[in-house]
Design a protein around this motif. Structure first.
Motif, PDB file in Angstrom:
ATOM      1  N   VAL A 412       0.842  -1.198   0.000  1.00  0.00           N
ATOM      2  CA  VAL A 412       0.000   0.000   0.000  1.00  0.00           C
ATOM      3  C   VAL A 412       0.874   1.243   0.000  1.00  0.00           C
ATOM      4  CG1 VAL A 412      -1.809   1.271   1.214  1.00  0.00           C
ATOM      5  CG2 VAL A 412      -1.803  -1.233   1.256  1.00  0.00           C
ATOM      6  N   TYR A 420      -4.953   6.268  -2.234  1.00  0.00           N
ATOM      7  CA  TYR A 420      -4.009   5.196  -1.947  1.00  0.00           C
ATOM      8  C   TYR A 420      -3.848   4.323  -3.197  1.00  0.00           C
ATOM      9  CZ  TYR A 420      -5.403   6.508   2.795  1.00  0.00           C
ATOM     10  OH  TYR A 420      -5.687   7.223   3.930  1.00  0.00           O
ATOM     11  N   ILE A 422      -2.747   0.339  -4.128  1.00  0.00           N
ATOM     12  CA  ILE A 422      -2.376  -1.003  -3.672  1.00  0.00           C
ATOM     13  C   ILE A 422      -1.820  -1.762  -4.872  1.00  0.00           C
ATOM     14  CG2 ILE A 422      -3.174  -3.157  -2.645  1.00  0.00           C
ATOM     15  CD1 ILE A 422      -5.387  -1.660  -1.298  1.00  0.00           C
TER      16      ILE A 422
END
Length: 719
Positions: A412, A420, A422
């Motif tokens: 992450v 964000y 991932i």
């Protein structure tokens, strides 16, 4: 008379209520006190309650038009005679002066005195006393009319028009034609209303009490959160300080090693010089002595030895470098600008509640084995507002529906702006399930089904599966929504849907904002376009819908200037990388157009390149440059350090690198697409093209798009 009880005291005058009137806020005051307060306000419309400061509308008639508080009146009356009866079985008349114990029959609520029958008659018939309110002691709570000639009638009726208690004689006089009802009937109605209001009040009080308890709990939680955040901040910066100190020691150690190495080498060289100087000095001294003092026999005996040794020493001097074998420069290379920029934005203290169920994410529905798969997340509040900061615990995992439920956990990256990324790398092909959580809770649309496919085999590429007609396509880029953006020699950008149907046109020929002259390069980041506007020697920033946002650059060869900017790409840190065809260089900019770095192609050695066209970034963030002189692909770090070169394409024009690291290079003069593996070995060639200018990849399924400029088409190859 003893002072009445405190609960019957007016808050303004601090005396027992006299003719109390009740306000809409349910606070009561003496009538005379309210007259005074209204006068102080200086307004004919509103005044403030002396207790709660709420604005109260002034009725017609002023304070006299406000409702009577009959309950308080009764409390005042009762308090008066109750205080007299505390220690006495009978209540004596307060008006009689003979000292006798004449029993009282009524209580005057105006005078606050108990009166005997004679004193009551004087009150009832007196000119100034006849309007006083009386309470009979023989009938608890009974009230008598104070109007003259009403025979001290009981106030057993209620005028609803005036909100006053009246007697029967009043209904034929001042309250004639008003709505009058029996006091018991009105009291029953009011009792029902008050009971309902009490029930509502109890319900609200329960909610308020619960809210107050929750509020107190939240205050405690704020203090706990503050302590935890403070501990976290201290721990983070202690770790940073520790890492900085460790790095400082490492750099100082490296400095000491380099310094020692240089000093040792220079010292050895110095010793060699000293020995040679000593040898030459010895020979020259001896030669001088022989020439000055020795006989011919001695000169002849040593005449050959001294020149021989001296010449041998001089030859040794000629074989070595007399320049210092080490340079003195020791520099420290630290990207302080980037570090300072990051530190200025490092960390956030959040006053924001992220709602996992409202937060959204974007990703493709297809992944490939062994290839990094990216998920982009936008945190939001329960009302849908985008989160302004990071700091939330985000996790992602990919679970195989076969292969015994094998799980891959994601890395992450917190961008500190509420978004964000991932990154997951699936290891097996087949159906999978993608799970994304925020603070331990699934976000919107999680879990989600995902199809993981085997790695691409570009050797199967042969014929195009789709052909889009477009006049002179120079560059092609694919939006996340799979719309196809094509830069055309018509000085505009055509937007096609995935079926090849034209959706819209962006821009026109010219030099104004949002106009183009010979545009050549294009890249897309989210909903933003960056266009290399070559003929206008600038880069323009537009929305994906075509709205102009920003521009930078002008013609020239200085920092931030352009001479035919050609290719443009943007990295994961929003740094723009631009190739310049006529300045033979690559420039790197901040997103706002601020200059950061130049890679000069006119340098010597492996750094040298001329007429750069296409650009691409590999998995490590290195920059791949399609160069025409020499015909090759050159690779540089983002700091401009040469890494390697590969391939021998014929006029490489466009380049794209997939998520496995394969390079796809279009060759303008070779009329083909060449594919190279991670080591730079050519593994396949696709022909039957005509002056291909650009190569692009579909982020959804890896399809290959070619701007086939010489044939006025955009070709699509499926993998």
């Amino acid at each position: 008379m003893e002072k009445p009880f405190p609960n019957i005291t007016c808050a303004v005058c601090s005396k027992p209520y006299k003719n109390p009137r009740i306000l809409s806020c349910l606070h009561s005051f003496c009538l005379q006190c309210l007259h005074h307060e209204i006068g102080k306000s200086g307004s004919q419309q509103k005044f403030q309650c002396p207790i709660c400061e709420r604005n109260i509308s002034i009725p017609v008639g002023g304070a006299s038009g406000l409702p009577q508080n009959l309950h308080l009146e009764f409390e005042v009356e009762v308090a008066g005679y109750m205080s007299k009866m505390v220690n006495n079985s009978d209540v004596a008349c307060d008006h009689c002066m003979d000292g006798g114990n004449v029993p009282a029959v009524v209580f005057c609520c105006t005078c606050h005195q108990f009166l005997c029958k004679m004193a009551y008659e004087c009150h009832r018939t007196g000119r100034h006393l006849s309007k006083h309110n009386m309470v009979g002691l023989d009938q608890e709570g009974a009230r008598y009319c104070s109007q003259p000639n009403h025979g001290n009638n009981n106030l057993n009726l209620c005028c609803e028009t005036c909100s006053l208690l009246v007697c029967r004689d009043c209904t034929t006089a001042t309250h004639k034609s008003h709505t009058v009802k029996e006091i018991s009937t009105v009291a029953k109605t009011h009792q029902i209303e008050i009971t309902g209001a009490l029930e509502d009040a109890r319900e609200i009080m329960t909610k308020l009490t619960g809210a107050m308890d929750e509020n107190n709990r939240m205050i405690e939680q704020v203090e706990i959160s503050k302590r935890n955040a403070s501990l976290a901040i201290n721990k983070i910066f202690e770790t940073l300080q520790q890492r900085l100190e460790e790095r400082k020691k490492t750099l100082l150690s490296e400095l000491e090693a380099i310094s020692l190495s240089k000093t040792t080498a220079l010292t050895l060289q110095k010793e060699q010089f000293e020995k040679m100087i000593g040898d030459i000095g010895h020979y020259t001294d001896m030669a001088s002595q022989i020439l000055q003092t020795h006989t011919d026999h001695e000169i002849v005996a040593l005449g050959r030895l001294i020149p021989t040794e001296l010449q041998a020493t001089l030859k040794r001097v000629q074989t070595i470098s007399l320049a210092p074998n080490q340079h003195s420069n020791i520099t420290v290379s630290v990207q302080t600008d980037d570090l300072i920029r990051q530190l200025s934005k490092f960390g956030n203290v959040l006053d924001f509640y992220h709602s996992p169920s409202s937060s959204t994410w974007k990703s493709t529905s297809v992944a490939k084995v062994g290839t990094r798969y990216h998920v982009k997340i936008q945190s939001k509040t329960s009302k849908g507002a985008e989160g302004p900061h990071g700091g939330v615990e985000v996790k992602g995992e990919m679970r195989s529906k076969t292969h015994n439920g094998a799980v891959v956990y994601g890395e992450v990256e917190d961008h500190r702006d509420g978004t964000y990324t991932i990154t997951l790398t699936p290891q097996t092909a087949g159906p999978h399930q993608l799970l994304i959580t925020m603070d331990g809770q699934h976000i919107q649309n999680s879990p989600k089904d995902l199809d993981v496919r085997p790695k691409c085999d570009y050797r199967i590429l042969c014929n195009a599966q789709q052909v889009i007609q477009c006049n002179g396509p120079r560059c092609v880029a694919i939006h996340d929504n799979v719309d196809i953006y094509v830069v055309s020699e018509d000085d505009c950008i055509y937007v096609f849907d995935q079926t090849g149907q034209l959706k819209k046109t962006i821009g026109s020929s010219g030099s104004g904002d949002g106009q183009f002259t010979y545009p050549s390069g294009l890249c897309i980041k989210g909903d933003v376009l960056y266009v290399a506007d070559s003929g206008n020697h600038r880069v323009q920033k537009l929305t994906s819908g075509g709205k102009f946002l920003h521009k930078f650059g002008q013609q020239g060869s200085g920092q931030g200037q352009f001479n035919w900017p050609w290719g443009v790409i943007i990295d994961s840190n929003n740094k723009l990388i631009v190739s310049e065809y006529n300045n033979h260089r690559i420039q790197i900019f901040y997103e706002d157009g601020g200059w950061l770095l130049t890679i000069d192609g006119k340098s010597s050695g492996n750094h040298r390149f001329y007429f750069p066209w296409g650009l691409a970034l590999d998995l490590q963030g290195n920059i791949h440059v399609a160069s025409w002189a020499p015909n090759t692909i050159k690779v540089f770090t983002k700091e401009g350090v040469y890494v390697r070169m590969y391939g021998d394409p014929n006029r490489p024009s466009g380049i794209a690198i997939d998520d496995e690291g394969y390079s796809l290079v279009s060759e303008r003069s070779g009329n083909c697409l060449s594919i190279y593996d991670l080591e730079g070995n050519k593994i396949h060639t696709v022909g039957n093209m005509k002056e291909p200018w650009c190569t692009a990849l579909d982020p959804r399924d890896g399809s290959v798009f070619i701007a086939n400029h010489g044939d006025n088409t955009v070709l699509k190859y499926c993998v």
